[in-house]
Write a protein that holds these residues in place. Structure first.
Motif, PDB file in Angstrom:
ATOM      1  N   SER A   1       0.741   4.457   7.440  1.00 28.34           N
ATOM      2  CA  SER A   1      -0.531   4.075   8.002  1.00 28.34           C
ATOM      3  C   SER A   1      -0.643   2.551   8.012  1.00 28.34           C
ATOM      4  O   SER A   1      -0.133   1.879   7.124  1.00 28.34           O
ATOM      5  CB  SER A   1      -1.633   4.713   7.173  1.00 28.34           C
ATOM      6  N   THR A   2      -1.327   2.022   8.967  1.00 26.21           N
ATOM      7  CA  THR A   2      -1.497   0.571   9.053  1.00 26.21           C
ATOM      8  C   THR A   2      -2.928   0.171   8.725  1.00 26.21           C
ATOM      9  O   THR A   2      -3.355  -0.932   9.041  1.00 26.21           O
ATOM     10  CB  THR A   2      -1.141   0.073  10.466  1.00 26.21           C
ATOM     11  N   ASP A   3      -3.664   1.054   8.085  1.00 28.57           N
ATOM     12  CA  ASP A   3      -5.037   0.731   7.708  1.00 28.57           C
ATOM     13  C   ASP A   3      -5.032  -0.426   6.725  1.00 28.57           C
ATOM     14  O   ASP A   3      -4.211  -0.494   5.821  1.00 28.57           O
ATOM     15  CB  ASP A   3      -5.717   1.931   7.042  1.00 28.57           C
ATOM     16  N   SER A   4      -5.961  -1.354   6.895  1.00 32.00           N
ATOM     17  CA  SER A   4      -6.066  -2.454   5.945  1.00 32.00           C
ATOM     18  C   SER A   4      -7.472  -2.456   5.361  1.00 32.00           C
ATOM     19  O   SER A   4      -8.428  -1.990   5.975  1.00 32.00           O
ATOM     20  CB  SER A   4      -5.752  -3.789   6.611  1.00 32.00           C
ATOM     21  N   VAL A   5      -7.551  -2.990   4.142  1.00 35.75           N
ATOM     22  CA  VAL A   5      -8.827  -3.069   3.440  1.00 35.75           C
ATOM     23  C   VAL A   5      -9.004  -4.499   2.978  1.00 35.75           C
ATOM     24  O   VAL A   5      -8.071  -5.110   2.463  1.00 35.75           O
ATOM     25  CB  VAL A   5      -8.830  -2.115   2.219  1.00 35.75           C
ATOM     26  N   SER A   6     -10.191  -5.032   3.165  1.00 34.89           N
ATOM     27  CA  SER A   6     -10.473  -6.392   2.741  1.00 34.89           C
ATOM     28  C   SER A   6     -11.461  -6.350   1.588  1.00 34.89           C
ATOM     29  O   SER A   6     -12.425  -5.585   1.610  1.00 34.89           O
ATOM     30  CB  SER A   6     -11.067  -7.177   3.911  1.00 34.89           C
ATOM     31  N   THR A   7     -11.194  -7.164   0.565  1.00 34.57           N
ATOM     32  CA  THR A   7     -12.070  -7.227  -0.600  1.00 34.57           C
ATOM     33  C   THR A   7     -12.344  -8.687  -0.927  1.00 34.57           C
ATOM     34  O   THR A   7     -11.437  -9.514  -0.880  1.00 34.57           O
ATOM     35  CB  THR A   7     -11.394  -6.559  -1.820  1.00 34.57           C
ATOM     36  N   SER A   8     -13.579  -9.002  -1.261  1.00 34.79           N
ATOM     37  CA  SER A   8     -13.924 -10.366  -1.669  1.00 34.79           C
ATOM     38  C   SER A   8     -13.917 -10.444  -3.192  1.00 34.79           C
ATOM     39  O   SER A   8     -14.512  -9.605  -3.874  1.00 34.79           O
ATOM     40  CB  SER A   8     -15.312 -10.755  -1.156  1.00 34.79           C
ATOM     41  N   VAL A   9     -13.198 -11.473  -3.710  1.00 32.44           N
ATOM     42  CA  VAL A   9     -13.096 -11.675  -5.154  1.00 32.44           C
ATOM     43  C   VAL A   9     -13.294 -13.161  -5.420  1.00 32.44           C
ATOM     44  O   VAL A   9     -12.805 -14.005  -4.667  1.00 32.44           O
ATOM     45  CB  VAL A   9     -11.703 -11.225  -5.671  1.00 32.44           C
ATOM     46  N   ARG A  10     -13.977 -13.495  -6.482  1.00 40.38           N
ATOM     47  CA  ARG A  10     -14.190 -14.906  -6.834  1.00 40.38           C
ATOM     48  C   ARG A  10     -12.869 -15.581  -7.171  1.00 40.38           C
ATOM     49  O   ARG A  10     -11.997 -14.991  -7.785  1.00 40.38           O
ATOM     50  CB  ARG A  10     -15.092 -15.021  -8.062  1.00 40.38           C
ATOM     51  N   HIS A  11     -12.740 -16.830  -6.752  1.00 36.77           N
ATOM     52  CA  HIS A  11     -11.564 -17.651  -7.058  1.00 36.77           C
ATOM     53  C   HIS A  11     -11.404 -17.774  -8.580  1.00 36.77           C
ATOM     54  O   HIS A  11     -12.376 -17.892  -9.317  1.00 36.77           O
ATOM     55  CB  HIS A  11     -11.749 -19.046  -6.442  1.00 36.77           C
ATOM     56  N   ASN A  12     -10.153 -17.710  -9.043  1.00 32.73           N
ATOM     57  CA  ASN A  12      -9.787 -17.893 -10.442  1.00 32.73           C
ATOM     58  C   ASN A  12     -10.322 -16.768 -11.353  1.00 32.73           C
ATOM     59  O   ASN A  12     -10.600 -17.000 -12.525  1.00 32.73           O
ATOM     60  CB  ASN A  12     -10.223 -19.263 -10.961  1.00 32.73           C
ATOM     61  N   THR A  13     -10.508 -15.592 -10.768  1.00 36.15           N
ATOM     62  CA  THR A  13     -10.893 -14.444 -11.591  1.00 36.15           C
ATOM     63  C   THR A  13      -9.804 -13.381 -11.501  1.00 36.15           C
ATOM     64  O   THR A  13      -9.002 -13.355 -10.577  1.00 36.15           O
ATOM     65  CB  THR A  13     -12.230 -13.812 -11.123  1.00 36.15           C
ATOM     66  N   GLU A  14      -9.809 -12.509 -12.488  1.00 34.86           N
ATOM     67  CA  GLU A  14      -8.817 -11.440 -12.519  1.00 34.86           C
ATOM     68  C   GLU A  14      -9.296 -10.277 -11.654  1.00 34.86           C
ATOM     69  O   GLU A  14     -10.476  -9.930 -11.672  1.00 34.86           O
ATOM     70  CB  GLU A  14      -8.614 -10.974 -13.964  1.00 34.86           C
ATOM     71  N   HIS A  15      -8.369  -9.715 -10.891  1.00 31.96           N
ATOM     72  CA  HIS A  15      -8.703  -8.580 -10.028  1.00 31.96           C
ATOM     73  C   HIS A  15      -7.724  -7.443 -10.304  1.00 31.96           C
ATOM     74  O   HIS A  15      -6.525  -7.678 -10.458  1.00 31.96           O
ATOM     75  CB  HIS A  15      -8.623  -8.984  -8.554  1.00 31.96           C
ATOM     76  N   THR A  16      -8.237  -6.240 -10.361  1.00 33.14           N
ATOM     77  CA  THR A  16      -7.392  -5.067 -10.587  1.00 33.14           C
ATOM     78  C   THR A  16      -7.441  -4.177  -9.352  1.00 33.14           C
ATOM     79  O   THR A  16      -8.520  -3.809  -8.891  1.00 33.14           O
ATOM     80  CB  THR A  16      -7.869  -4.266 -11.816  1.00 33.14           C
ATOM     81  N   VAL A  17      -6.259  -3.865  -8.827  1.00 32.57           N
ATOM     82  CA  VAL A  17      -6.146  -2.951  -7.698  1.00 32.57           C
ATOM     83  C   VAL A  17      -6.278  -1.532  -8.243  1.00 32.57           C
ATOM     84  O   VAL A  17      -5.769  -1.233  -9.325  1.00 32.57           O
ATOM     85  CB  VAL A  17      -4.781  -3.120  -6.989  1.00 32.57           C
ATOM     86  N   THR A  18      -6.923  -0.675  -7.514  1.00 36.28           N
ATOM     87  CA  THR A  18      -7.121   0.699  -7.970  1.00 36.28           C
ATOM     88  C   THR A  18      -5.799   1.333  -8.406  1.00 36.28           C
ATOM     89  O   THR A  18      -4.756   1.090  -7.811  1.00 36.28           O
ATOM     90  CB  THR A  18      -7.776   1.565  -6.872  1.00 36.28           C
ATOM     91  N   SER A  19      -5.839   2.141  -9.430  1.00 40.03           N
ATOM     92  CA  SER A  19      -4.633   2.821  -9.910  1.00 40.03           C
ATOM     93  C   SER A  19      -4.342   4.084  -9.096  1.00 40.03           C
ATOM     94  O   SER A  19      -3.313   4.712  -9.253  1.00 40.03           O
ATOM     95  CB  SER A  19      -4.769   3.174 -11.390  1.00 40.03           C
ATOM     96  N   THR A  20      -5.266   4.439  -8.193  1.00 42.28           N
ATOM     97  CA  THR A  20      -5.038   5.586  -7.321  1.00 42.28           C
ATOM     98  C   THR A  20      -3.989   5.212  -6.287  1.00 42.28           C
ATOM     99  O   THR A  20      -4.163   4.257  -5.525  1.00 42.28           O
ATOM    100  CB  THR A  20      -6.336   6.001  -6.609  1.00 42.28           C
ATOM    101  N   LYS A  21      -2.887   5.956  -6.296  1.00 41.55           N
ATOM    102  CA  LYS A  21      -1.797   5.655  -5.364  1.00 41.55           C
ATOM    103  C   LYS A  21      -2.159   6.122  -3.962  1.00 41.55           C
ATOM    104  O   LYS A  21      -2.683   7.223  -3.791  1.00 41.55           O
ATOM    105  CB  LYS A  21      -0.515   6.349  -5.809  1.00 41.55           C
ATOM    106  N   PRO A  22      -1.875   5.299  -2.965  1.00 40.24           N
ATOM    107  CA  PRO A  22      -2.107   5.756  -1.594  1.00 40.24           C
ATOM    108  C   PRO A  22      -1.124   6.880  -1.245  1.00 40.24           C
ATOM    109  O   PRO A  22      -0.087   7.034  -1.885  1.00 40.24           O
ATOM    110  CB  PRO A  22      -1.842   4.504  -0.750  1.00 40.24           C
ATOM    111  N   VAL A  23      -1.457   7.655  -0.245  1.00 40.64           N
ATOM    112  CA  VAL A  23      -0.644   8.795   0.166  1.00 40.64           C
ATOM    113  C   VAL A  23      -0.227   8.611   1.616  1.00 40.64           C
ATOM    114  O   VAL A  23      -1.036   8.193   2.459  1.00 40.64           O
ATOM    115  CB  VAL A  23      -1.439  10.117   0.006  1.00 40.64           C
ATOM    116  N   ARG A  24       1.043   8.939   1.896  1.00 38.24           N
ATOM    117  CA  ARG A  24       1.573   8.866   3.264  1.00 38.24           C
ATOM    118  C   ARG A  24       2.553  10.022   3.423  1.00 38.24           C
ATOM    119  O   ARG A  24       3.488  10.162   2.627  1.00 38.24           O
ATOM    120  CB  ARG A  24       2.272   7.528   3.462  1.00 38.24           C
TER     121      ARG A  24
END
Length: 177
Positions: A1-24
């Motif tokens: 799939s070529t779906d993209s997701v955009s997320t806004s995160v503050r500069h110099n902060t830690e971000h965690t990507v969801t642990s849910t694995k995508p499915v294809r």
């Protein structure tokens, strides 16, 4: 799939990507890749600038029938298999496979290009398909190795063709019983 997701995160902060694995369909998720071709570790990173994460995938090659789990290689499936399991090949593959367990490898209509080695601790049955290594040894057996099932099985007085394995390349350690 070529779906993209955009997320806004503050500069110099830690971000965690969801642990849910995508499915294809037809693929196994390998992880999130950063722009520098490194993989994201532990799904967490510090945001210092715009970041693009790309989902990386490997084709599904095999399935263990008992568990229904999918694998990117026969070797990976064999590592997780238990004695008596059937590993089914779901697509052609290029690999050198070594068996150390008591398993059945059902190639279906698919081809393994490379070699198959059955170690002394292995008890390997191969059904269907083709092992193709025209430039060298296709199969080396150091254990118990069975190909196909019953040369002439009959049902209702009619001969049924066996499941067959075609080996292209020389073999070592095989004897006919």
């Amino acid at each position: 799939s070529t779906d993209s997701v955009s997320t806004s995160v503050r500069h110099n902060t830690e971000h965690t990507v969801t642990s849910t694995k995508p499915v294809r369909d037809g693929y196994i998720f390998d992880g999130w890749k950063l722009a520098d071709d490194s993989f994201l570790i532990n799904n967490t990173f510090t945001v210092l600038s715009d970041v693009t994460l790309t989902a990386e995938w490997s084709s599904i090659v095999a399935r263990i029938e008992r568990t229904g789990e999918f694998y990117r290689s026969i070797t990976a499936a064999e590592a997780d298999a238990s004695a008596g399991d059937t590993i089914t090949l779901l697509t052609d593959t290029v690999e050198n496979f070594t068996n150390t367990k008591q398993v059945t490898l059902d190639l279906g209509t698919h081809t393994v290009t490379g070699t198959v080695t059955n170690n002394a601790s292995g008890n390997l049955t191969i059904l269907n398909g083709e092992i193709n290594n025209p430039d060298g040894v296709a199969v080396t057996n150091n254990g118990t190795f069975t190909m196909g099932v019953d040369d002439y099985k009959t049902e209702g007085g009619v001969n049924i063709l066996p499941n067959y394995v075609r080996i292209i390349g020389t073999t070592t350690g095989l004897k006919q019983n």
